[in-house]
Design a protein around this motif. Sequence first.
Motif, PDB file in Angstrom:
ATOM      1  N   ASP A 177     -62.869 -12.185  -6.189  1.00 45.76           N
ATOM      2  CA  ASP A 177     -64.331 -11.667  -6.872  1.00 45.76           C
ATOM      3  C   ASP A 177     -65.214 -11.354  -5.460  1.00 45.76           C
ATOM      4  N   ILE A 178     -65.220 -12.237  -4.480  1.00 44.75           N
ATOM      5  CA  ILE A 178     -65.727 -12.099  -3.301  1.00 44.75           C
ATOM      6  C   ILE A 178     -65.778 -10.602  -2.663  1.00 44.75           C
ATOM      7  N   ARG A 179     -64.246 -10.479  -2.628  1.00 47.88           N
ATOM      8  CA  ARG A 179     -63.940  -9.209  -2.037  1.00 47.88           C
ATOM      9  C   ARG A 179     -64.667  -8.001  -2.961  1.00 47.88           C
ATOM     10  N   LYS A 180     -64.607  -8.080  -4.254  1.00 49.10           N
ATOM     11  CA  LYS A 180     -65.018  -7.190  -5.041  1.00 49.10           C
ATOM     12  C   LYS A 180     -66.579  -6.658  -4.750  1.00 49.10           C
ATOM     13  N   VAL A 181     -67.239  -7.867  -4.522  1.00 44.77           N
ATOM     14  CA  VAL A 181     -68.558  -7.639  -4.178  1.00 44.77           C
ATOM     15  C   VAL A 181     -68.730  -7.039  -2.706  1.00 44.77           C
ATOM     16  N   TRP A 182     -68.137  -7.526  -1.738  1.00 43.71           N
ATOM     17  CA  TRP A 182     -68.168  -7.100  -0.518  1.00 43.71           C
ATOM     18  C   TRP A 182     -67.871  -5.609  -0.512  1.00 43.71           C
ATOM     19  N   ASN A 184     -68.090  -3.338  -2.943  1.00 43.92           N
ATOM     20  CA  ASN A 184     -69.099  -2.945  -3.897  1.00 43.92           C
ATOM     21  C   ASN A 184     -70.345  -2.545  -2.956  1.00 43.92           C
ATOM     22  N   GLU A 185     -70.724  -3.470  -2.122  1.00 48.20           N
ATOM     23  CA  GLU A 185     -71.780  -3.526  -0.926  1.00 48.20           C
ATOM     24  C   GLU A 185     -71.341  -2.128  -0.130  1.00 48.20           C
ATOM     25  N   VAL A 186     -70.215  -2.245   0.211  1.00 48.17           N
ATOM     26  CA  VAL A 186     -69.996  -1.128   1.397  1.00 48.17           C
ATOM     27  C   VAL A 186     -69.856   0.271   0.599  1.00 48.17           C
ATOM     28  N   ARG A 187     -69.615   0.420  -0.545  1.00 46.84           N
ATOM     29  CA  ARG A 187     -69.507   1.688  -1.213  1.00 46.84           C
ATOM     30  C   ARG A 187     -70.870   1.980  -1.408  1.00 46.84           C
ATOM     31  N   GLU A 188     -71.854   1.362  -1.762  1.00 48.77           N
ATOM     32  CA  GLU A 188     -73.251   1.621  -2.345  1.00 48.77           C
ATOM     33  C   GLU A 188     -73.902   1.906  -1.157  1.00 48.77           C
ATOM     34  N   SER A 189     -73.472   1.574   0.156  1.00 46.21           N
ATOM     35  CA  SER A 189     -74.091   1.778   1.438  1.00 46.21           C
ATOM     36  C   SER A 189     -73.643   3.292   1.913  1.00 46.21           C
ATOM     37  N   HIS A 190     -72.671   3.920   1.315  1.00 48.39           N
ATOM     38  CA  HIS A 190     -72.209   5.349   1.836  1.00 48.39           C
ATOM     39  C   HIS A 190     -73.032   6.447   1.776  1.00 48.39           C
ATOM     40  N   PRO A 191     -73.471   7.009   2.567  1.00 51.18           N
ATOM     41  CA  PRO A 191     -74.500   8.066   2.359  1.00 51.18           C
ATOM     42  C   PRO A 191     -74.632   8.712   1.288  1.00 51.18           C
ATOM     43  N   ASP A 192     -73.306   9.294   0.752  1.00 48.78           N
ATOM     44  CA  ASP A 192     -73.257  10.142  -0.351  1.00 48.78           C
ATOM     45  C   ASP A 192     -73.636   9.497  -1.603  1.00 48.78           C
ATOM     46  N   ARG A 193     -73.484   8.061  -1.705  1.00 48.86           N
ATOM     47  CA  ARG A 193     -73.923   7.390  -2.877  1.00 48.86           C
ATOM     48  C   ARG A 193     -75.507   7.301  -2.829  1.00 48.86           C
ATOM     49  N   MET A 194     -76.046   7.125  -1.579  1.00 48.98           N
ATOM     50  CA  MET A 194     -77.286   6.728  -1.298  1.00 48.98           C
ATOM     51  C   MET A 194     -78.197   8.127  -1.659  1.00 48.98           C
ATOM     52  N   ILE A 195     -77.660   9.312  -1.050  1.00 52.40           N
ATOM     53  CA  ILE A 195     -78.202  10.526  -1.496  1.00 52.40           C
ATOM     54  C   ILE A 195     -78.319  10.956  -2.875  1.00 52.40           C
ATOM     55  N   ALA A 196     -77.292  10.386  -3.538  1.00 52.78           N
ATOM     56  CA  ALA A 196     -77.097  10.751  -5.020  1.00 52.78           C
ATOM     57  C   ALA A 196     -77.765  10.164  -5.959  1.00 52.78           C
ATOM     58  N   ARG A 197     -78.398   8.846  -5.287  1.00 54.19           N
ATOM     59  CA  ARG A 197     -79.433   8.057  -6.245  1.00 54.19           C
ATOM     60  C   ARG A 197     -80.906   8.351  -5.793  1.00 54.19           C
ATOM     61  N   GLY A 198     -81.042   9.409  -5.065  1.00 50.36           N
ATOM     62  CA  GLY A 198     -82.514   9.993  -4.602  1.00 50.36           C
ATOM     63  C   GLY A 198     -83.096   9.253  -3.622  1.00 50.36           C
ATOM     64  N   VAL A 199     -82.328   8.628  -2.517  1.00 52.30           N
ATOM     65  CA  VAL A 199     -82.763   8.329  -1.341  1.00 52.30           C
ATOM     66  C   VAL A 199     -82.706   9.255  -0.341  1.00 52.30           C
ATOM     67  N   PRO A 200     -83.823   9.909   0.270  1.00 50.02           N
ATOM     68  CA  PRO A 200     -83.838  10.654   1.319  1.00 50.02           C
ATOM     69  C   PRO A 200     -83.014  10.382   2.401  1.00 50.02           C
ATOM     70  N   GLU A 201     -82.387  11.561   3.081  1.00 43.60           N
ATOM     71  CA  GLU A 201     -81.461  11.366   4.099  1.00 43.60           C
ATOM     72  C   GLU A 201     -82.017  10.216   5.502  1.00 43.60           C
ATOM     73  N   GLU A 202     -83.218  10.383   5.660  1.00 46.27           N
ATOM     74  CA  GLU A 202     -83.825   9.713   6.752  1.00 46.27           C
ATOM     75  C   GLU A 202     -83.772   8.149   6.226  1.00 46.27           C
ATOM     76  N   ALA A 203     -83.974   7.786   5.058  1.00 47.24           N
ATOM     77  CA  ALA A 203     -83.830   6.405   4.787  1.00 47.24           C
ATOM     78  C   ALA A 203     -82.145   5.718   4.827  1.00 47.24           C
ATOM     79  N   ILE A 204     -81.267   6.615   5.044  1.00 46.33           N
ATOM     80  CA  ILE A 204     -80.071   6.143   4.975  1.00 46.33           C
ATOM     81  C   ILE A 204     -79.748   5.025   6.441  1.00 46.33           C
ATOM     82  N   LYS A 205     -80.717   5.396   7.304  1.00 47.66           N
ATOM     83  CA  LYS A 205     -80.615   4.400   8.226  1.00 47.66           C
ATOM     84  C   LYS A 205     -80.744   2.979   8.156  1.00 47.66           C
ATOM     85  N   LEU A 206     -81.409   2.712   6.973  1.00 47.96           N
ATOM     86  CA  LEU A 206     -81.556   1.382   6.395  1.00 47.96           C
ATOM     87  C   LEU A 206     -80.065   0.892   6.284  1.00 47.96           C
ATOM     88  N   ALA A 207     -79.115   1.586   5.855  1.00 47.98           N
ATOM     89  CA  ALA A 207     -77.702   0.815   5.366  1.00 47.98           C
ATOM     90  C   ALA A 207     -77.147   0.311   6.540  1.00 47.98           C
TER      91      ALA A 207
END
Length: 226
Positions: A177-182, A184-207
């Motif tokens: 389960d810990i592996r799944k959480v990890w 998921n966190e890596v997947r949600e930090s992918h630039p394509d995922r972040m842009i798809a949910r409305g985060v501007p490209e500049e803010a991807i630096k936060l990831a």
Amino acid sequence: MSIWSRISDALSALAKGESLSDVFSHLRTPPERSAGFAIAVIALGAKMAKADGQVTRDEVSAFREVFTIPQSEEKNAARLFNLARTDVAGFELYAQRVAAMFGPDDPALCDLMEGLFHIALADGEYHPGENAYLEEVARIFGMPEERFAALRSRMVPDEHPDPYQVLGVARDTPMADIRKVWRNEVRESHPDRMIARGVPEEAIKLAEKRLIAVNRAWEEINAGQG
């Protein structure tokens, strides 16, 4: 139309007499979402600056590290920051409008919280007032306490952060389960995922900081199982 063009339009509305909170309330859906995210970071960041009793140049610089501001738009960005800082509306109003803009459980709310942590830490200190402010914003966002604690562990410098807290899992959580959480966190930090949910490209630096923290936590937990 660029994100900063939309922000300029918002400033024009402000010049005509609309309040910052009224302008902000209109920025809820694409393509205005990116502009809304930027305005949210500025507005909530400016309000948070009061939490430790002062507004510093470092906080404005921190915003520039998250968002690439064209030189021609720097005055507009500074003006918006100052308007948010001096506006009579409380930060709760801005947080409520952000929550309504993105909806419950939207990962973009986590992205925004990371941006606020980044600004809070700009002066090299995490003030108790800033922590209280961010805890309240997270509550308004509907963010679980353990999720907020995980974000804080990732963002606030600590020589030896608890890897389980960084990933937001209990010590007795099965490794699978810990592996799944990890993952998921890596997947949600992918630039394509972040842009798809409305985060501007500049803010991807936060990831970047998020990825470093979650990968380090996973490696530490995984190594301890050997």
